[in-house]
Design an enzyme around this catalytic site. Structure first.
Site, mmCIF file in Angstrom:
data_model
loop_
_atom_site.group_PDB
_atom_site.id
_atom_site.type_symbol
_atom_site.label_atom_id
_atom_site.label_comp_id
_atom_site.label_asym_id
_atom_site.label_seq_id
_atom_site.Cartn_x
_atom_site.Cartn_y
_atom_site.Cartn_z
ATOM 1 N N ARG A 157 9.661 -28.428 64.548
ATOM 2 C CA ARG A 157 9.247 -28.852 63.199
ATOM 3 C C ARG A 157 8.381 -30.122 63.250
ATOM 4 O O ARG A 157 8.449 -30.957 62.344
ATOM 5 C CB ARG A 157 10.470 -29.090 62.293
ATOM 6 C CG ARG A 157 11.347 -27.870 62.062
ATOM 7 C CD ARG A 157 10.606 -26.811 61.255
ATOM 8 N NE ARG A 157 11.474 -25.761 60.750
ATOM 9 C CZ ARG A 157 11.697 -24.604 61.360
ATOM 10 N NH1 ARG A 157 11.126 -24.333 62.516
ATOM 11 N NH2 ARG A 157 12.473 -23.690 60.807
ATOM 12 N N SER A 232 14.997 -23.883 54.387
ATOM 13 C CA SER A 232 15.972 -24.784 55.024
ATOM 14 C C SER A 232 15.795 -26.182 54.454
ATOM 15 O O SER A 232 14.704 -26.746 54.560
ATOM 16 C CB SER A 232 15.722 -24.898 56.529
ATOM 17 O OG SER A 232 15.819 -23.664 57.143
ATOM 18 N N GLU A 322 14.611 -31.413 56.016
ATOM 19 C CA GLU A 322 13.503 -30.680 56.625
ATOM 20 C C GLU A 322 12.201 -30.752 55.804
ATOM 21 O O GLU A 322 11.140 -31.024 56.364
ATOM 22 C CB GLU A 322 13.927 -29.231 56.871
ATOM 23 C CG GLU A 322 13.061 -28.478 57.849
ATOM 24 C CD GLU A 322 12.121 -27.526 57.161
ATOM 25 O OE1 GLU A 322 11.478 -26.763 57.842
ATOM 26 O OE2 GLU A 322 12.017 -27.563 55.918
#
Ligand code: EPU
Length: 329
Positions: A157, A232, A322
């Protein structure tokens, strides 16, 4: 999340050549610039954004070149990632239908340009595995550039686009991936493998994988068009070897590479399906927060803290958010 304040200015970018003018506009007004694609992974704070939002409307998908085993596909960054995946699984080169490399990224919301920013990944693939290069407009150097995947520091990420000095510096205009003729091979990511086993599926063409991933995502993850969510909401936790050993001793699942699924932590802290300040912890995938009746970013911030505190109290691990955030509180 359908929360947060307004932006001072919004400019839609329809062609690469609009970029210099848009950045010039922001410079003249002495305002910061922020680039969005679909906006599905960005949360706005209540005070709004005192700057210029550039909305990516660049379109087009092209075959660049191919050889016996691979093909290079380029998409302008405003294309939906899912449309790019669909194109790749339907592409016929005279011999074979469908090329492999991004089929497991099916149904991820957002645009192609967002994919390298946070190195989107799902079901055993991430964009880093197939990314060849990106083309960008570099705001600092005031020019267009080609950047190879190896220059982007891609991680979980993470990339140069969402860390350090790279934040706000680049507008990605196109993304080129190198896809393969050979298909994905088992063993697959747990839930994908289970899907194939249950149906006795043994041919893993890109189209078959796309269909399976689409079905799994539809059963677990809320459709952002219907429910206000950012997929998420938390990142999985990554432990070093020592921490992993200690966690396993406490029966916490630790996957390859030290990954602890944050959905497991949240579920086992007893929060699945619970609501805090108008935000619900999804009853299907506990790592997803859904805005049911929260009125403000402040509500979301309180709900987030409640989840983080409960997980810390139970497991001593600190969850990190996130999605990205924008604007003044
Ligand atoms: N789990 C639970 N309870 C839950 C959810 C998950 O116990 O409510 C446990 C299960 O043991 C499951 C494991 O967590 O086997 C992993 O869950 P899942 O397969 O759903 O994947 P994940 O690791 O939770 C990540 C990405 C997703 C991506 C999936 C599939 C992150 C933060 N999330 O989730 O990405 O779709 O893998 O590869 O890395 C997103 O980024 O928005 C996103 C949805």
């Amino acid at each position: 999340m359908r929360l947060g304040g307004a932006a001072r200015f919004v400019i839609e970018i329809e062609e690469d050549k609009d970029l210099a003018e848009a950045y010039h506009f922001a410079d003249e007004k002495k305002l910061p610039v922020y680039v969005i694609g679909g906006g599905s992974n960005i949360i706005g704070r209540d005070g709004g954004y005192n700057g210029v939002i550039l909305v990516n409307k660049l379109h087009g998908i092209y075959v660049i070149d191919s050889d016996e085993d691979t093909i290079r596909l380029c998409a302008k960054s405003g294309e939906l990632l899912d449309d790019f995946v669909d194109y790749s699984v339907k592409l016929f080169d005279g011999e074979q239908f469908g090329f492999s490399g991004i089929e497991a990224l099916s149904k991820i919301p957002g645009t192609v340009g967002a994919a390298p920013v946070q190195n989107v990944g799902a079901y055993g693939q991430d964009i880093a595995q197939t990314l060849h290069h990106v083309c960008v407009y570099d705001y600092k150097d005031n020019c267009f550039k080609k950047m190879m995947a190896s220059e982007l520091n891609l991680g979980y990420r993470r990339s140069i686009f969402n860390t350090g000095d790279g934040v706000g510096r680049y507008f990605i205009t196109s993304v080129t991936v190198e896809l393969h003729k050979h298909w994905m091979k088992p063993p697959f990511y747990n839930s994908l493998q289970a899907y194939f086993d249950e149906r006795n599926i043994t041919e893993f063409s890109p189209a078959v994988v796309r269909e399976a991933v689409s079905a799994i995502r539809a059963s677990k993850l809320p459709d952002p068009k219907e429910y206000a969510s950012s997929g998420s909401f938390f990142k999985n936790v990554y432990l070093n070897e020592e921490e992993a050993e200690a966690a396993r001793a406490k029966d916490i699942p630790v996957w390859d590479g030290g990954k602890v699924p944050c959905g497991w932590l949240i579920e086992h802290a007893g929060l699945k399906g619970k609501e805090f300040y108008g935000m619900r912890v999804s009853d299907k995938a506990a790592l997803v927060l859904i805005n049911e009746s929260a009125k403000s970013y402040a509500d979301l911030a309180k709900a987030r803290q409640a989840v983080i505190d409960a997980v810390y109290e139970k497991f001593g691990m600190t969850l990190e958010q996130e999605p990205m955030e924008l604007g003044d509180e």
